[in-house]
Motif scaffolding. Structure first.
Motif, PDB file in Angstrom:
ATOM      1  N   PHE A 308      -9.877 -26.048 -51.271  1.00 18.90           N
ATOM      2  CA  PHE A 308     -10.351 -24.812 -51.297  1.00 18.90           C
ATOM      3  C   PHE A 308     -10.908 -24.596 -52.901  1.00 18.90           C
ATOM      4  N   GLN A 312     -10.621 -19.024 -53.273  1.00 20.90           N
ATOM      5  CA  GLN A 312     -10.081 -19.200 -51.957  1.00 20.90           C
ATOM      6  C   GLN A 312      -8.531 -19.672 -52.214  1.00 20.90           C
ATOM      7  N   SER A 313      -7.798 -19.130 -53.184  1.00 23.71           N
ATOM      8  CA  SER A 313      -6.522 -19.548 -53.290  1.00 23.71           C
ATOM      9  C   SER A 313      -5.802 -19.008 -52.273  1.00 23.71           C
ATOM     10  N   GLN A 314      -6.028 -17.546 -51.670  1.00 30.14           N
ATOM     11  CA  GLN A 314      -5.083 -17.105 -50.754  1.00 30.14           C
ATOM     12  C   GLN A 314      -5.313 -17.634 -49.416  1.00 30.14           C
ATOM     13  N   GLU A 315      -6.805 -18.311 -49.083  1.00 32.55           N
ATOM     14  CA  GLU A 315      -6.519 -19.241 -47.828  1.00 32.55           C
ATOM     15  C   GLU A 315      -5.835 -20.611 -47.957  1.00 32.55           C
ATOM     16  N   ALA A 316      -5.892 -20.855 -49.101  1.00 30.86           N
ATOM     17  CA  ALA A 316      -5.033 -22.232 -49.507  1.00 30.86           C
ATOM     18  C   ALA A 316      -3.487 -21.871 -49.118  1.00 30.86           C
ATOM     19  N   VAL A 318      -2.091 -20.006 -46.909  1.00 25.98           N
ATOM     20  CA  VAL A 318      -1.676 -20.114 -45.387  1.00 25.98           C
ATOM     21  C   VAL A 318      -2.404 -21.235 -44.680  1.00 25.98           C
ATOM     22  N   ALA A 319      -2.847 -22.501 -45.352  1.00 26.44           N
ATOM     23  CA  ALA A 319      -3.450 -23.547 -44.851  1.00 26.44           C
ATOM     24  C   ALA A 319      -2.629 -24.288 -44.103  1.00 26.44           C
ATOM     25  N   ILE A 322      -2.682 -24.420 -40.364  1.00 24.62           N
ATOM     26  CA  ILE A 322      -3.675 -25.108 -39.467  1.00 24.62           C
ATOM     27  C   ILE A 322      -3.110 -26.514 -39.159  1.00 24.62           C
ATOM     28  N   SER A 325      -2.165 -29.993 -40.665  1.00 21.10           N
ATOM     29  CA  SER A 325      -2.331 -29.913 -42.166  1.00 21.10           C
ATOM     30  C   SER A 325      -1.081 -30.700 -42.885  1.00 21.10           C
TER      31      SER A 325
END
Length: 336
Positions: A308, A312-316, A318-319, A322, A325
């Motif tokens: 990311f 995009q740290s916020q997406e990272a 919650v990765a 996935i 992961s």
């Protein structure tokens, strides 16, 4: 400089902050890659880990690598431009623990991304020169960022006394369990048994060197008779089963964070004369990490399953939800 800041539970925000200047004995590092740790996710989702509470905006991220951009007084200027892996600790060198070589236990420790100390999800950080460890040209920035969890695995294996011929049980096939599996093999363990209730994670453990994987709900873990047990799950049932699985005079190492208190099988510990200890971060592990990775004994690049940008740290964070992961990495700066 840019920073992606945890401004409240469940909310990150990009902000502009002044670029720090290195003090005497420090270096300024231009961040390239930051690994996302379970502790970062805990702070993001819950706003605390045990006694550590986020009471003000906090920069997360303590698994980091980059290039030295400037040096403070007392640091060789020839280090500017050096590629480094950051050991995210700032202990008090005068504390009794630091003087004894156990600086990870320093009561005055300032650790990246542990409230109120900011971490590395930003363009630049400062760190003591001795804690910015040079990396080989063959080592990627992503792998160098993951020297931090690798160091947890190294510290755990050292505590467990793993050596040539050891038979080891590891509970939990998350990132720490996977990297500890690799370290155990690199240290000479002939059998590394990994226990996890998740079938996909068990498959991942096999790919990273586990000789055997077991589902603790379906296998008699207590009958394994291993030399050492390392818990990387934090699950109470896994800890109890693991203690029962250790042969007389063996070692139990607790790494995973779970319940604050659990009942222990005291007669087993006493009658078998088991050594039971915890692991709190690490000390003096970075040179070992660098050697293991440079020699190809540990594969960190293959553990990266998502990338990311800093934005995009916020997406990272919650990765980890996935499927498949293992490790998410935030790429702060591209190129070399």
């Amino acid at each position: 400089m840019r920073a992606n800041v945890l401004v409240e539970t469940g909310k990150m925000q990009m902000v502009e902050r002044p670029r720090p200047s290195p003090k005497t004995g420090e270096v300024l590092v231009r961040i390239h890659a930051v690994g996302v740790c379970g502790s970062d996710a805990h702070y993001f989702h819950e706003g605390r880990i045990g006694p550590y509470v986020v009471n003000s905006p906090l920069v997360l991220g303590h698994e980091a690598s980059g290039r030295i951009a400037a040096v403070g007084d007392g640091v060789d200027p020839r280090r500017i431009g050096q590629r480094v892996s950051i050991e995210p600790q700032k202990p008090d060198p005068t504390s009794s623990e630091s003087k004894a070589g156990r600086y990870n236990l320093c009561p005055q420790m300032e650790f990246f991304a542990t409230p109120p100390i900011d971490g590395a999800l930003t363009d630049y950080v400062t760190i003591g020169a001795d804690f910015a460890h040079p990396i080989a040209d063959s080592v990627s920035y992503e792998a160098a960022a993951l020297f931090e969890p690798l160091s947890v695995g190294i510290a755990s294996a050292q505590k467990a006394g793993i050596t040539a011929g050891s038979r080891v049980l590891i509970a939990g096939a998350g990132p720490v369990g996977i990297v500890t599996t690799q370290v155990a093999k690199a240290f000479g363990a002939t059998e590394v048994i990994v226990s996890d209730i998740d079938a996909a994670r068990r498959d991942v453990a096999l790919k990273f060197g586990a000789t055997t994987v077991v589902d603790p709900r379906e296998s008699d873990v207590r009958s394994l008779a291993v030399d050492a047990f390392i818990d990387a799950s934090g699950a109470t049932a896994a800890v109890i089963d693991g203690i029962h699985a250790v042969r007389p005079a063996g070692t139990v190492v607790l790494v995973g964070m779970g319940a604050d208190e659990i009942p222990l099988p005291v007669p087993i510990i006493q009658n078998r004369e088991l050594m039971l200890t915890g692991v709190f971060r690490y000390a003096n592990t970075w040179p070992i990490a660098a050697a293991l990775v440079a020699a190809g004994r540990v594969d960190l690049d293959s553990m990266v399953t998502a990338r990311f940008s800093l934005e995009q740290s916020q997406e990272a964070l919650v990765a980890d939800r996935i499927p498949g992961s293992i490790k998410a990495v935030v790429i702060v700066a591209e190129g070399d």
